[in-house]
Design a protein around this motif. Structure first.
Motif, PDB file in Angstrom:
ATOM      1  N   LEU A  29      27.169  -1.475 -77.505  1.00 35.38           N
ATOM      2  CA  LEU A  29      26.864  -1.469 -78.940  1.00 35.38           C
ATOM      3  C   LEU A  29      25.402  -1.069 -79.119  1.00 35.38           C
ATOM      4  CD1 LEU A  29      28.684  -4.725 -80.081  1.00 35.38           C
ATOM      5  CD2 LEU A  29      29.345  -2.363 -80.593  1.00 35.38           C
ATOM      6  N   TYR A  30      25.118  -0.546 -80.295  1.00 29.76           N
ATOM      7  CA  TYR A  30      23.764  -0.052 -80.587  1.00 29.76           C
ATOM      8  C   TYR A  30      23.246  -0.660 -81.885  1.00 29.76           C
ATOM      9  CZ  TYR A  30      24.463   3.197 -76.826  1.00 29.76           C
ATOM     10  OH  TYR A  30      24.680   3.715 -75.581  1.00 29.76           O
ATOM     11  N   LYS A  31      21.956  -1.088 -81.821  1.00 24.18           N
ATOM     12  CA  LYS A  31      21.284  -1.558 -83.041  1.00 24.18           C
ATOM     13  C   LYS A  31      20.696  -0.349 -83.740  1.00 24.18           C
ATOM     14  CE  LYS A  31      18.579  -4.309 -80.657  1.00 24.18           C
ATOM     15  NZ  LYS A  31      17.483  -5.238 -80.289  1.00 24.18           N
ATOM     16  N   VAL A  32      20.944  -0.252 -85.031  1.00 28.10           N
ATOM     17  CA  VAL A  32      20.246   0.770 -85.822  1.00 28.10           C
ATOM     18  C   VAL A  32      19.019   0.096 -86.410  1.00 28.10           C
ATOM     19  CG1 VAL A  32      20.379   2.260 -87.854  1.00 28.10           C
ATOM     20  CG2 VAL A  32      22.329   2.096 -86.278  1.00 28.10           C
ATOM     21  N   PHE A  52      23.489   2.501 -97.386  1.00 27.01           N
ATOM     22  CA  PHE A  52      24.010   2.960 -96.088  1.00 27.01           C
ATOM     23  C   PHE A  52      24.391   1.809 -95.163  1.00 27.01           C
ATOM     24  CE2 PHE A  52      21.123   6.613 -97.269  1.00 27.01           C
ATOM     25  CZ  PHE A  52      22.157   7.488 -97.589  1.00 27.01           C
ATOM     26  N   PHE A  53      23.912   0.596 -95.469  1.00 25.34           N
ATOM     27  CA  PHE A  53      24.218  -0.532 -94.592  1.00 25.34           C
ATOM     28  C   PHE A  53      24.892  -1.678 -95.351  1.00 25.34           C
ATOM     29  CE2 PHE A  53      20.769   1.903 -92.676  1.00 25.34           C
ATOM     30  CZ  PHE A  53      21.297   2.130 -91.411  1.00 25.34           C
ATOM     31  N   LYS A  86      24.774   7.000 -88.625  1.00 29.27           N
ATOM     32  CA  LYS A  86      23.886   6.280 -89.563  1.00 29.27           C
ATOM     33  C   LYS A  86      22.458   6.807 -89.424  1.00 29.27           C
ATOM     34  CE  LYS A  86      26.747   2.730 -90.837  1.00 29.27           C
ATOM     35  NZ  LYS A  86      27.203   2.546 -92.214  1.00 29.27           N
ATOM     36  N   VAL A  87      21.973   6.908 -88.172  1.00 31.06           N
ATOM     37  CA  VAL A  87      20.604   7.383 -87.931  1.00 31.06           C
ATOM     38  C   VAL A  87      20.442   8.777 -88.548  1.00 31.06           C
ATOM     39  CG1 VAL A  87      18.999   8.169 -86.124  1.00 31.06           C
ATOM     40  CG2 VAL A  87      20.228   6.006 -85.852  1.00 31.06           C
ATOM     41  N   TYR A  88      21.432   9.627 -88.316  1.00 29.07           N
ATOM     42  CA  TYR A  88      21.344  10.993 -88.823  1.00 29.07           C
ATOM     43  C   TYR A  88      21.280  11.023 -90.351  1.00 29.07           C
ATOM     44  CZ  TYR A  88      22.035  15.916 -89.462  1.00 29.07           C
ATOM     45  OH  TYR A  88      21.851  17.221 -89.847  1.00 29.07           O
ATOM     46  N   ILE A  89      22.173  10.313 -91.006  1.00 28.06           N
ATOM     47  CA  ILE A  89      22.217  10.408 -92.474  1.00 28.06           C
ATOM     48  C   ILE A  89      20.990   9.754 -93.119  1.00 28.06           C
ATOM     49  CG2 ILE A  89      24.726  10.718 -92.655  1.00 28.06           C
ATOM     50  CD1 ILE A  89      24.981   7.814 -93.462  1.00 28.06           C
ATOM     51  N   VAL A  90      20.483   8.661 -92.528  1.00 28.46           N
ATOM     52  CA  VAL A  90      19.298   8.005 -93.093  1.00 28.46           C
ATOM     53  C   VAL A  90      18.070   8.915 -92.951  1.00 28.46           C
ATOM     54  CG1 VAL A  90      17.675   6.071 -92.811  1.00 28.46           C
ATOM     55  CG2 VAL A  90      20.139   5.636 -92.834  1.00 28.46           C
ATOM     56  N   ASN A  91      17.875   9.486 -91.761  1.00 30.10           N
ATOM     57  CA  ASN A  91      16.718  10.378 -91.563  1.00 30.10           C
ATOM     58  C   ASN A  91      16.825  11.616 -92.451  1.00 30.10           C
ATOM     59  OD1 ASN A  91      15.264   8.771 -89.760  1.00 30.10           O
ATOM     60  ND2 ASN A  91      16.398   9.547 -87.994  1.00 30.10           N
ATOM     61  N   LEU A 101      10.012   7.799 -93.620  1.00 34.83           N
ATOM     62  CA  LEU A 101      10.783   6.688 -93.044  1.00 34.83           C
ATOM     63  C   LEU A 101      11.523   7.132 -91.774  1.00 34.83           C
ATOM     64  CD1 LEU A 101      11.837   3.774 -93.433  1.00 34.83           C
ATOM     65  CD2 LEU A 101      13.698   4.741 -94.774  1.00 34.83           C
ATOM     66  N   MET A 102      11.416   6.317 -90.728  1.00 32.87           N
ATOM     67  CA  MET A 102      12.058   6.635 -89.442  1.00 32.87           C
ATOM     68  C   MET A 102      13.159   5.636 -89.108  1.00 32.87           C
ATOM     69  SD  MET A 102      11.177   9.252 -87.643  1.00 32.87           S
ATOM     70  CE  MET A 102      11.851   8.631 -86.113  1.00 32.87           C
ATOM     71  N   CYS A 103      14.353   6.179 -88.897  1.00 31.56           N
ATOM     72  CA  CYS A 103      15.487   5.370 -88.458  1.00 31.56           C
ATOM     73  C   CYS A 103      15.823   5.761 -87.025  1.00 31.56           C
ATOM     74  CB  CYS A 103      16.667   5.639 -89.388  1.00 31.56           C
ATOM     75  SG  CYS A 103      18.107   4.615 -89.069  1.00 31.56           S
ATOM     76  N   SER A 104      16.152   4.761 -86.212  1.00 35.05           N
ATOM     77  CA  SER A 104      16.399   5.028 -84.799  1.00 35.05           C
ATOM     78  C   SER A 104      17.445   4.029 -84.287  1.00 35.05           C
ATOM     79  CB  SER A 104      15.034   4.916 -84.107  1.00 35.05           C
ATOM     80  OG  SER A 104      15.161   4.773 -82.750  1.00 35.05           O
ATOM     81  N   MET A 105      17.844   4.142 -83.014  1.00 36.96           N
ATOM     82  CA  MET A 105      18.831   3.213 -82.466  1.00 36.96           C
ATOM     83  C   MET A 105      18.469   2.815 -81.036  1.00 36.96           C
ATOM     84  SD  MET A 105      21.895   5.983 -82.108  1.00 36.96           S
ATOM     85  CE  MET A 105      23.000   5.345 -80.856  1.00 36.96           C
ATOM     86  N   GLU A 106      18.929   1.620 -80.641  1.00 31.38           N
ATOM     87  CA  GLU A 106      18.738   1.199 -79.251  1.00 31.38           C
ATOM     88  C   GLU A 106      19.923   0.366 -78.797  1.00 31.38           C
ATOM     89  OE1 GLU A 106      15.654  -2.505 -79.733  1.00 31.38           O
ATOM     90  OE2 GLU A 106      14.783  -0.508 -79.795  1.00 31.38           O
ATOM     91  N   GLU A 107      20.255   0.474 -77.502  1.00 32.15           N
ATOM     92  CA  GLU A 107      21.407  -0.252 -76.973  1.00 32.15           C
ATOM     93  C   GLU A 107      21.153  -1.754 -77.049  1.00 32.15           C
ATOM     94  OE1 GLU A 107      22.910   1.395 -73.260  1.00 32.15           O
ATOM     95  OE2 GLU A 107      24.138  -0.404 -72.998  1.00 32.15           O
ATOM     96  N   VAL A 108      22.185  -2.492 -77.429  1.00 33.60           N
ATOM     97  CA  VAL A 108      22.058  -3.956 -77.548  1.00 33.60           C
ATOM     98  C   VAL A 108      21.872  -4.586 -76.169  1.00 33.60           C
ATOM     99  CG1 VAL A 108      23.319  -6.067 -78.150  1.00 33.60           C
ATOM    100  CG2 VAL A 108      23.441  -4.084 -79.648  1.00 33.60           C
TER     101      VAL A 108
END
Ligand code: TYC
Length: 108
Positions: A29-32, A52-53, A86-91, A101-108
């Protein structure tokens, strides 16, 4: 019960075959996450978190303020492909509105 097992014929030519154990691992799973910056208006970040969330306004305000004070905050946790989208549409939406504004993701 006889002391000595009677000889039993089998057809395996002396080979023992280990059944393959099915390896079922849960997909990661990934945290946005959203990052703080000095220029994006607070209302714009709240709008992103609501639209978006799917956060109610109060929760979106809390999360925005947490990012504003701590530097980073979690918007939600998703499968890899949903997080990437989500990252793509927010950015994309932020650039469209000329906000850094920067949106990114990382593995849980
Ligand atoms: N720091 C911004 C401001 O003072 C607000 C902000 C909050 C920006 C969260 C980005 O992810 C962010 N206008």
């Amino acid at each position: 019960m006889p002391d000595i097992e009677p000889f039993k014929y089998n057809d395996d030519d002396g080979l023992a075959v280990q059944e393959a154990k099915p390896k079922l691992k849960r997909p990661p799973l990934y945290k946005v996450i959203l990052l703080n910056d000095d220029f994006t208006p607070m209302d714009f970040v709240i709008e992103i978190l609501m639209d978006f969330f799917s956060m109610p306004e109060e929760k979106a305000t809390q999360v925005m303020l947490q990012i504003h004070t701590q530097g980073v905050g979690v918007c939600g946790t998703y499968s890899k492909d949903v997080a990437e989208t989500k990252v793509y549409i927010v950015n994309d939406y932020s650039r469209e509105n000329q906000h850094p504004l920067m949106c990114s993701m990382e593995e849980v």
